[in-house]
Design a protein around this motif. Sequence first.
Motif, PDB file in Angstrom:
ATOM      1  N   GLU A  27       0.857  -1.177   0.000  1.00 28.70           N
ATOM      2  CA  GLU A  27       0.000   0.000   0.000  1.00 28.70           C
ATOM      3  C   GLU A  27       0.896   1.232   0.000  1.00 28.70           C
ATOM      4  O   GLU A  27       1.839   1.322   0.784  1.00 28.70           O
ATOM      5  CB  GLU A  27      -0.895  -0.011   1.234  1.00 28.70           C
ATOM      6  N   ASN A  28       0.624   2.152  -0.885  1.00 27.46           N
ATOM      7  CA  ASN A  28       1.406   3.373  -1.014  1.00 27.46           C
ATOM      8  C   ASN A  28       0.966   4.342   0.082  1.00 27.46           C
ATOM      9  O   ASN A  28       0.083   5.157  -0.117  1.00 27.46           O
ATOM     10  CB  ASN A  28       1.198   3.971  -2.402  1.00 27.46           C
ATOM     11  N   LEU A  29       1.586   4.243   1.245  1.00 22.74           N
ATOM     12  CA  LEU A  29       1.204   5.063   2.387  1.00 22.74           C
ATOM     13  C   LEU A  29       1.931   6.403   2.375  1.00 22.74           C
ATOM     14  O   LEU A  29       3.047   6.511   1.862  1.00 22.74           O
ATOM     15  CB  LEU A  29       1.533   4.331   3.688  1.00 22.74           C
ATOM     16  N   ASN A  30       1.311   7.412   2.951  1.00 29.29           N
ATOM     17  CA  ASN A  30       1.922   8.726   3.096  1.00 29.29           C
ATOM     18  C   ASN A  30       2.734   8.712   4.397  1.00 29.29           C
ATOM     19  O   ASN A  30       2.299   9.214   5.427  1.00 29.29           O
ATOM     20  CB  ASN A  30       0.841   9.812   3.127  1.00 29.29           C
ATOM     21  N   ILE A  31       3.922   8.145   4.324  1.00 30.55           N
ATOM     22  CA  ILE A  31       4.736   7.960   5.516  1.00 30.55           C
ATOM     23  C   ILE A  31       5.173   9.302   6.100  1.00 30.55           C
ATOM     24  O   ILE A  31       5.149   9.501   7.315  1.00 30.55           O
ATOM     25  CB  ILE A  31       5.942   7.058   5.203  1.00 30.55           C
ATOM     26  N   LEU A  40       2.421   8.675  16.686  1.00 27.91           N
ATOM     27  CA  LEU A  40       2.882   7.582  15.835  1.00 27.91           C
ATOM     28  C   LEU A  40       4.307   7.766  15.319  1.00 27.91           C
ATOM     29  O   LEU A  40       4.905   6.825  14.812  1.00 27.91           O
ATOM     30  CB  LEU A  40       1.948   7.439  14.628  1.00 27.91           C
ATOM     31  N   ALA A  41       4.846   8.969  15.411  1.00 27.55           N
ATOM     32  CA  ALA A  41       6.112   9.313  14.757  1.00 27.55           C
ATOM     33  C   ALA A  41       7.257   8.377  15.140  1.00 27.55           C
ATOM     34  O   ALA A  41       7.968   7.863  14.269  1.00 27.55           O
ATOM     35  CB  ALA A  41       6.483  10.754  15.064  1.00 27.55           C
ATOM     36  N   LYS A  42       7.460   8.145  16.423  1.00 24.76           N
ATOM     37  CA  LYS A  42       8.580   7.325  16.853  1.00 24.76           C
ATOM     38  C   LYS A  42       8.434   5.884  16.378  1.00 24.76           C
ATOM     39  O   LYS A  42       9.387   5.289  15.869  1.00 24.76           O
ATOM     40  CB  LYS A  42       8.724   7.372  18.375  1.00 24.76           C
ATOM     41  N   ALA A  43       7.255   5.323  16.518  1.00 26.65           N
ATOM     42  CA  ALA A  43       7.035   3.935  16.113  1.00 26.65           C
ATOM     43  C   ALA A  43       7.228   3.754  14.606  1.00 26.65           C
ATOM     44  O   ALA A  43       7.839   2.775  14.158  1.00 26.65           O
ATOM     45  CB  ALA A  43       5.637   3.491  16.515  1.00 26.65           C
ATOM     46  N   ILE A  44       6.721   4.701  13.823  1.00 23.66           N
ATOM     47  CA  ILE A  44       6.853   4.610  12.368  1.00 23.66           C
ATOM     48  C   ILE A  44       8.308   4.789  11.951  1.00 23.66           C
ATOM     49  O   ILE A  44       8.816   4.060  11.094  1.00 23.66           O
ATOM     50  CB  ILE A  44       5.943   5.642  11.681  1.00 23.66           C
ATOM     51  N   SER A  45       8.984   5.736  12.558  1.00 24.67           N
ATOM     52  CA  SER A  45      10.387   5.975  12.217  1.00 24.67           C
ATOM     53  C   SER A  45      11.268   4.791  12.615  1.00 24.67           C
ATOM     54  O   SER A  45      12.217   4.457  11.906  1.00 24.67           O
ATOM     55  CB  SER A  45      10.887   7.238  12.912  1.00 24.67           C
ATOM     56  N   ASP A  46      10.953   4.169  13.730  1.00 28.72           N
ATOM     57  CA  ASP A  46      11.771   3.052  14.212  1.00 28.72           C
ATOM     58  C   ASP A  46      11.732   1.838  13.289  1.00 28.72           C
ATOM     59  O   ASP A  46      12.715   1.109  13.200  1.00 28.72           O
ATOM     60  CB  ASP A  46      11.333   2.625  15.618  1.00 28.72           C
ATOM     61  N   VAL A  47      10.615   1.588  12.622  1.00 29.38           N
ATOM     62  CA  VAL A  47      10.525   0.394  11.783  1.00 29.38           C
ATOM     63  C   VAL A  47      11.055   0.616  10.377  1.00 29.38           C
ATOM     64  O   VAL A  47      11.341  -0.339   9.670  1.00 29.38           O
ATOM     65  CB  VAL A  47       9.085  -0.175  11.723  1.00 29.38           C
ATOM     66  N   GLY A  48      11.209   1.843   9.936  1.00 32.47           N
ATOM     67  CA  GLY A  48      11.802   2.122   8.635  1.00 32.47           C
ATOM     68  C   GLY A  48      10.949   1.686   7.460  1.00 32.47           C
ATOM     69  O   GLY A  48      11.456   1.048   6.539  1.00 32.47           O
TER      70      GLY A  48
END
Length: 167
Positions: A27-31, A40-48
């Motif tokens: 899915e083309n997400l708007n990361i 959500l910022a830390k969790a999203i950034s941590d998984v790359g």
Amino acid sequence: KTARCREDFLHKLSRQIVNENQVIAVENLNIKGMVRNPKLAKAISDVGWGMFTTMLKYKAEWEGKTYIEVDRFFASSKTCHVCLNRVDSLSLDIRQWQCQHCGTCHDRDVNAAQNIRNEALRILRLCSVQVLSLGTSDTACGGSVRQPGKTSVLLDAVPVESGSPIL
């Protein structure tokens, strides 16, 4: 050290996924937009996620596999994969829901994954029909599947006419 460990893990996981599959659908997400959410910022950034999808894409293209990005506005979480009934609103805290039309109970993430798979297969069939109507054996199909402005190795493929010898 943490960044190198994460990158190593993502390389290994993306290689395994590309080796085991012919078609890879994401899915083309708007990361970048999702990272702006402070919860959500830390969790999203941590998984790359962004790095992972980039690795999947170039490895799939390198191996001649099909990489499909399903549009971010496709309602993958809100659509019942059984009857295709769409829920009007579904907040992020709801992890399971029941379809009011067919009564199927859905896990939000599993349902979204099945819908993304089904949409990618629909796009792939649509591309195959277009290629067959052109009389070529080229399997590259851009259309609205990929982000505008981003080029792909598959988009540069030269169609070979059916029945012509391959050099």
